[in-house]
Scaffold this active site. Structure first.
Site, short mmCIF file in Angstrom:
data_model
loop_
_atom_site.label_atom_id
_atom_site.label_comp_id
_atom_site.label_asym_id
_atom_site.label_seq_id
_atom_site.Cartn_x
_atom_site.Cartn_y
_atom_site.Cartn_z
N LYS A 1 0.84 -1.20 0.00
CA LYS A 1 0.00 0.00 0.00
C LYS A 1 0.88 1.25 0.00
O LYS A 1 0.62 2.20 -0.72
CB LYS A 1 -0.93 0.01 1.22
CG LYS A 1 -2.12 -0.92 1.06
CD LYS A 1 -2.89 -1.13 2.36
CE LYS A 1 -3.98 -2.16 2.18
NZ LYS A 1 -4.59 -2.61 3.43
N GLN B 1 -4.98 -1.14 9.65
CA GLN B 1 -4.94 -2.51 9.13
C GLN B 1 -5.58 -3.48 10.13
O GLN B 1 -5.21 -3.50 11.30
CB GLN B 1 -3.47 -2.90 8.86
CG GLN B 1 -3.28 -4.24 8.19
CD GLN B 1 -3.81 -4.28 6.76
OE1 GLN B 1 -3.59 -3.37 5.99
NE2 GLN B 1 -4.51 -5.34 6.42
N ASP C 1 -11.18 3.22 3.94
CA ASP C 1 -11.59 1.81 3.86
C ASP C 1 -13.11 1.69 3.77
O ASP C 1 -13.64 0.62 3.46
CB ASP C 1 -11.10 1.05 5.10
CG ASP C 1 -9.93 0.12 4.78
OD1 ASP C 1 -9.70 -0.16 3.60
OD2 ASP C 1 -9.26 -0.33 5.74
#
Ligand code: NAP
Length: 299
Positions: A55, A99, A122
């Protein structure tokens, strides 16, 4: 029966990333803004470490700023929430991604809820899931967003088509079903309690499988010509590659289904690359919305 078109996720993701890079260059040139994505990792989960590295690389390759915050598994929930508060207030940070999974002593829901919804790239914050469910314009999770782009490219007009999403998780199945509903598909959601999965599959013009069970969908379950999107990522033993070796497979029996479907994503090289590309797209979208700037929607 003609073989299905193989949907090239790497190529599509490359196109999305190039469009994002063009948008970033525009923001820099005309507004003096460089979007920034902050990624937070707690603990040393090896898969998470790889995701975070990829990422970070993809973020800088698109011309954005990447901020990494890594902590050992002992970080307290209070300290993590304090960091999120700081990132929420930092003008250099337009997107925040924590995460998952987090260590057991940290409440995922509490942490996700602490992220400012406009920076929740997200798309997991309840405000964003609520906006998606009510037809609003929130930030949509990257995996289903990428799947929808693939479906749109290969299924033509979606209006009125039968779509089956197998899997009802908050991060893939449910948002995927919402997105297909928004496109006026007739949507069914399958899950572990579905009575006759084969019958549901055979009705589907569009089949999105997000379960985590290798070979769940076999050739006899697919309607001829259907567009099949395989989200599953399963590591299975691969003795043919040598002792102790493994390989990555999806949830669909690719070799059988490619002779029946109209189009199908491979694993690897299908949905996976689109997920990171859509995260970057979301970071650009979030930046533009925060700044009140409108870019042409071409990704
Ligand atoms: P999850 O939270 O474990 O959800 C799995 C879903 O599958 C659940 O809704 C479950 O039903 C359903 N299910 C389980 N067994 C089933 C069966 N035999 N028949 C029908 N449905 C069944 O998983 P997830 O997070 O959504 O992820 C799903 C898969 O996608 C995993 O392999 C994951 O690694 C992969 N994934 C890939 C990406 C990517 O970028 N490519 C991103 C995210 C996830 P119940 O609700 O009834 O239990």
């Amino acid at each position: 029966m003609a073989e299905a078109k193989i949907i090239d996720g790497k190529l599509m993701a490359q196109e999305v990333r190039e469009n994002v890079a063009t948008g970033v260059a525009f923001l820099q040139q005309h507004h003096g803004i460089t979007p920034g994505l902050a990624v937070v990792l707690v603990g040393d989960n090896p898969a998470s470490q790889i995701y975070i590295r990829n990422k970070g690389r993809a973020t800088t390759a698109a011309g954005m700023k990447s901020f990494e915050h890594r902590f050992d598994a002992g970080l307290s929930e209070k300290d993590l929430l304090k960091l999120i508060e700081t990132l929420n207030g930092d003008d250099n940070v337009n997107g925040i991604l924590v995460q998952l999974p987090l260590p057991d002593h940290i409440d995922d829901t509490k942490v996700i809820s602490a992220i400012a919804p406009e920076k929740d790239v997200d798309g997991f914050h309840v405000i964003n899931t609520g906006l998606l469910a009510t037809g609003g314009d929130g930030l949509v999770p990257g995996t289903p967003l990428g799947c929808l782009m693939m479906v749109k490219k290969y299924a033509g007009s979606l209006s009125g088509k039968n779509a089956l999403v197998i899997g009802r998780s908050n991060i893939v199945g449910k948002p995927m079903a919402q997105l297909l509903l928004k496109e006026s598909c007739t949507v069914t959601i399958g899950h572990s309690k579905t009575r006759d999965l084969k019958a549901e599959c055979l009705r589907a013009d569009i089949l999105v499988v997000a379960v985590g069970v290798p070979n769940l969908v076999t050739g006899d379950m697919v309607k001829p010509g259907a567009v099949v999107i395989d989200v599953g990522q399963n590591i299975i033993p691969a003795p043919e590659k040598g002792e102790g070796k493994t390989r990555l497979v999806g949830d669909v029996d690719f070799d059988a289904v490619k002779n029946i479907a109209g189009a199908i994503t491979p694993v690897p090289g299908g949905v996976g690359p689109m997920t990171i590309a859509c995260l970057l797209k979301n970071t650009l979208t979030a930046t533009c919305r925060q700044q009140g700037i409108s870019l042409k929607e071409d990704t």
